[in-house]
Design an enzyme around this catalytic site. Sequence first.
Site, short mmCIF file in Angstrom:
data_model
loop_
_atom_site.label_atom_id
_atom_site.label_comp_id
_atom_site.label_asym_id
_atom_site.label_seq_id
_atom_site.Cartn_x
_atom_site.Cartn_y
_atom_site.Cartn_z
N GLU A 130 0.89 -1.29 0.03
CA GLU A 130 0.06 0.04 -0.10
C GLU A 130 0.82 1.25 0.11
OE1 GLU A 130 -2.59 -0.22 3.33
OE2 GLU A 130 -3.14 -2.36 2.95
N LYS A 132 1.97 4.72 1.46
CA LYS A 132 1.95 5.31 2.88
C LYS A 132 1.51 6.67 2.68
CE LYS A 132 4.72 5.42 7.01
NZ LYS A 132 4.24 6.79 7.53
N ASP A 134 0.64 10.46 3.56
CA ASP A 134 1.30 11.21 4.39
C ASP A 134 0.18 12.34 5.12
OD1 ASP A 134 3.03 12.77 5.92
OD2 ASP A 134 3.93 13.75 4.10
N TYR A 239 -7.56 2.08 5.72
CA TYR A 239 -6.91 0.96 5.55
C TYR A 239 -6.69 0.04 6.57
CZ TYR A 239 -3.84 4.33 7.91
OH TYR A 239 -3.20 5.30 8.76
N LYS A 327 10.32 4.07 3.97
CA LYS A 327 10.36 5.43 3.87
C LYS A 327 11.11 5.94 2.42
CE LYS A 327 8.30 7.12 7.83
NZ LYS A 327 8.77 8.26 8.39
N CYS A 422 8.82 50.37 0.83
CA CYS A 422 8.40 49.30 -0.43
C CYS A 422 9.13 49.45 -1.67
CB CYS A 422 6.90 50.06 -0.68
SG CYS A 422 5.97 49.21 -1.93
N CYS A 425 6.70 51.63 -4.30
CA CYS A 425 6.42 52.88 -4.16
C CYS A 425 7.17 53.82 -3.16
CB CYS A 425 4.94 53.26 -3.67
SG CYS A 425 4.49 52.76 -2.02
N CYS A 440 2.81 47.10 3.09
CA CYS A 440 2.98 48.59 2.34
C CYS A 440 1.33 48.93 2.66
CB CYS A 440 3.17 48.52 1.06
SG CYS A 440 2.91 50.12 0.24
N CYS A 445 -0.09 52.48 -3.86
CA CYS A 445 1.02 51.77 -4.53
C CYS A 445 0.96 51.13 -5.78
CB CYS A 445 1.56 51.07 -3.22
SG CYS A 445 2.75 49.67 -3.84
S1 IVH Z 1 -1.21 0.42 8.58
C1 IVH Z 1 -1.23 -1.04 13.06
N1 IVH Z 1 -1.25 1.70 6.23
O1 IVH Z 1 1.58 5.42 8.88
C2 IVH Z 1 -0.85 -0.49 11.74
N2 IVH Z 1 -0.52 3.08 7.88
O2 IVH Z 1 4.09 5.12 10.47
C3 IVH Z 1 -1.60 0.65 11.28
N3 IVH Z 1 -0.11 5.38 7.32
O3 IVH Z 1 0.19 5.50 11.81
C4 IVH Z 1 -1.11 1.49 10.45
N4 IVH Z 1 -0.45 4.95 5.11
O4 IVH Z 1 -0.80 7.00 10.17
C5 IVH Z 1 -0.82 1.74 7.51
N5 IVH Z 1 -1.47 2.32 4.25
C6 IVH Z 1 -0.89 2.55 5.32
C7 IVH Z 1 -0.79 3.83 5.73
C8 IVH Z 1 -0.34 4.04 7.05
C9 IVH Z 1 -0.12 5.93 6.03
C10 IVH Z 1 0.53 5.76 8.52
C11 IVH Z 1 -0.30 5.79 9.67
C12 IVH Z 1 0.38 5.20 10.88
C13 IVH Z 1 1.90 5.71 10.27
C14 IVH Z 1 2.71 4.73 10.62
#
Ligand code: IVH
Length: 685
Positions: A130, A132, A134, A239, A327, A422, A425, A440, A445
């Site tokens: 999946e 991740k 942000d 998720y 990451k 400024c 002006c 300003c 201006c």
């Molecule tokens: S699973 C018990 N899936 O990443 C595990 N987390 O560093 C539950 N996050 O706290 C998390 N995308 O806020 C999971 N596809 C994804 C995610 C995800 C982002 C975040 C989430 C988690 C943090 C962990």
Amino acid sequence: MNPEIHFQPIEDLTLTTAQQEIKDLSDKLLKWGREYYEEDNPSVEDYVYDANYARLVALEKAFPSLVMPDSPTQRVAAGNSVQADSKGLKKVVHPVPMLSLGDVFSVEELYEWDKVTTKNAGAQQAYNLELKIDGLAISLRYENGRLIQASTRGDGTIGEDVTANVRTIKEIPQHLNEDLTIEVRGEIYMKKDVFAQLNAKRDEAGKPVFANPRNAAAGSLRQLDPKITAERHLSSFIYYTAQNDVLGTGTQSGVLDRFRQLGFPVNPDNRVISNMDQVKAYIDEYTEKRAFLPYGIDGVVVKVNDLAMENELGNTVKIPRWSIAYKFPPEEALTVVRDITWTVGRTGVVTPTAVMDPVLLAGTTVKRASLHNPDYLQEKDVRIGDTVTLHKAGDIIPEVGQVILDKRPEGDDQPYPIPQYCPSCGSKLVHVEGEVALRCINPECPAQIKEGLVHFASRNAMNIDGLGPRVVTQLIDKKFVKKISDLYALRADQLLQLDKFAELSADNLLNAIENSKNNSVERLITALGIRGVGAKAARVLAAHFKNLRNLQNASAEQIADIDGIGQVMADAIVQFFDSEKVGQLINELENFGLNFDYISSSSSDTSGYFYNKRIVLTGKLNHWTRPQMQNWLEDHGANVSSSVSSKTDLLIAGTDAGSKLKKARQLGVRVINEQEFIDLSDAEK
Ligand code: IVH
């Protein structure tokens, strides 16, 4: 590249130096944790936190006798004391702690993790991959299919109650497609374009900008007033659930499918794979695609797909054994600042911009980055000639990370001087109390006038095609236009003197200017550029006051009384119309024949159910706020008014509706409840 992430080899440390470093790291991590979790205002970037955290873990492993019980590594979530209600939100205990994930920073480490997992499981596992996302983690509790509580993660054990705020996020279902009782988890995030617009607006209003979409999402969710959350347009992906048994599926990919069936927003990019080469290929693919996704991702999450095996592998105190996060390395570049330029915006805010040697960064060549305001510039201590790190906030907005002090040219011992006058002006700049911006305040201006004219003509305002910054600059330079009303006195012979203007384009522009006189008044209200009044608020004001003169004569009290308009905006409007110059401008515009009336909605979609209907709202709404519903209806062509009459087409009645409901029934006006509205509005998406 980053001085903070170079550490001494562990084998060179003595017990005493290790102890000191552990203490320093713990202090730093606790501080950063507080900044991140409680203040939504981290002073370091994620990877700095992560690298320091990893260093602490490594030191504690090498010197187990030095592990302190209150070390950030010994908590459910690092660095967060249990002051979950620092913003005044109610606390919520998570019966099943919200764990975070272990993370790795290289594919090699991921192969190591797979080896251990394969060994623990007894065989190579299929993984569900999946993205991740942000954002910030959210827990949603549903009872018999109804959303009853939403909470943030907080420290993993105790979070904050954000139910009212989450109810304003359209993607999150208030009702599931099945009457299940379940707690699910996911991510709340802000799309990149929403983030960019929000920061641009904050910059213009002299407010501090958010460092990235995640902080913006956190700041927007952790609000006491759900209206603010509603305005920030947050999004979500779900998720995870700790209650897989409720869903009746044996795999994580099956869980995601069930989530989709239930009506949850689920990220579409998950993939089930059976070997590590495919994991590597997925990582490579999304390292490339990342910059082009509409939302930010900071890595890839690998999860054992078989839920029975997930259960068997279980969790450590802090993190699951069945999942790991890879990451992405931060996308950073080094470049040299060649100049710092200052520009004046429409409202007089003076903004510094770093002009740098061009570098390629996350798919585009970058040579400019906003330094936002003097405080920001001074904090970063950027000077001309400095080598700086550059990254993209939210993958789109170039931002200076930090100055590489080692590379600062010798003899440069003075901070960059903040201008006092400024650049357009020459009048003295001021720091308005409570603002970070430098302004300003000269209403004449030229830079402000230019920006004001560009705004006046822009698409959401008077929508004058062909009147962009290039033409406006020339009109001002040639002194054909000194103020807004001069636009309506322009002649063809003047336009023909502009660069690349032939007869046809002069006629087109004159026609566009002439046609703009007929706009419904909300466009003019937007175009006037009153501080804080955008297109949406302008529509609410126009619909309420019906005519510009009524708005001009209204008191702050009358304005603030309107649903969806706050006191700050009301005060700004009154202050705006108080100015003699503005009074003159309005008279001139009226003499030129501009329409001051609210004609109807500017919606162009005429096919929907709500188009052209006269609608009244009453009663208490649970899932929408009033202004939200009104805006939505007006966006779809409805006329929303405040009292029921025989001309009313529809009454939307929330709970505890009173006299309006009675009257509507007497008059035979169609009445629907909030759920019926939601169903109808969903059908129009
Ligand atoms: S699973 C018990 N899936 O990443 C595990 N987390 O560093 C539950 N996050 O706290 C998390 N995308 O806020 C999971 N596809 C994804 C995610 C995800 C982002 C975040 C989430 C988690 C943090 C962990």
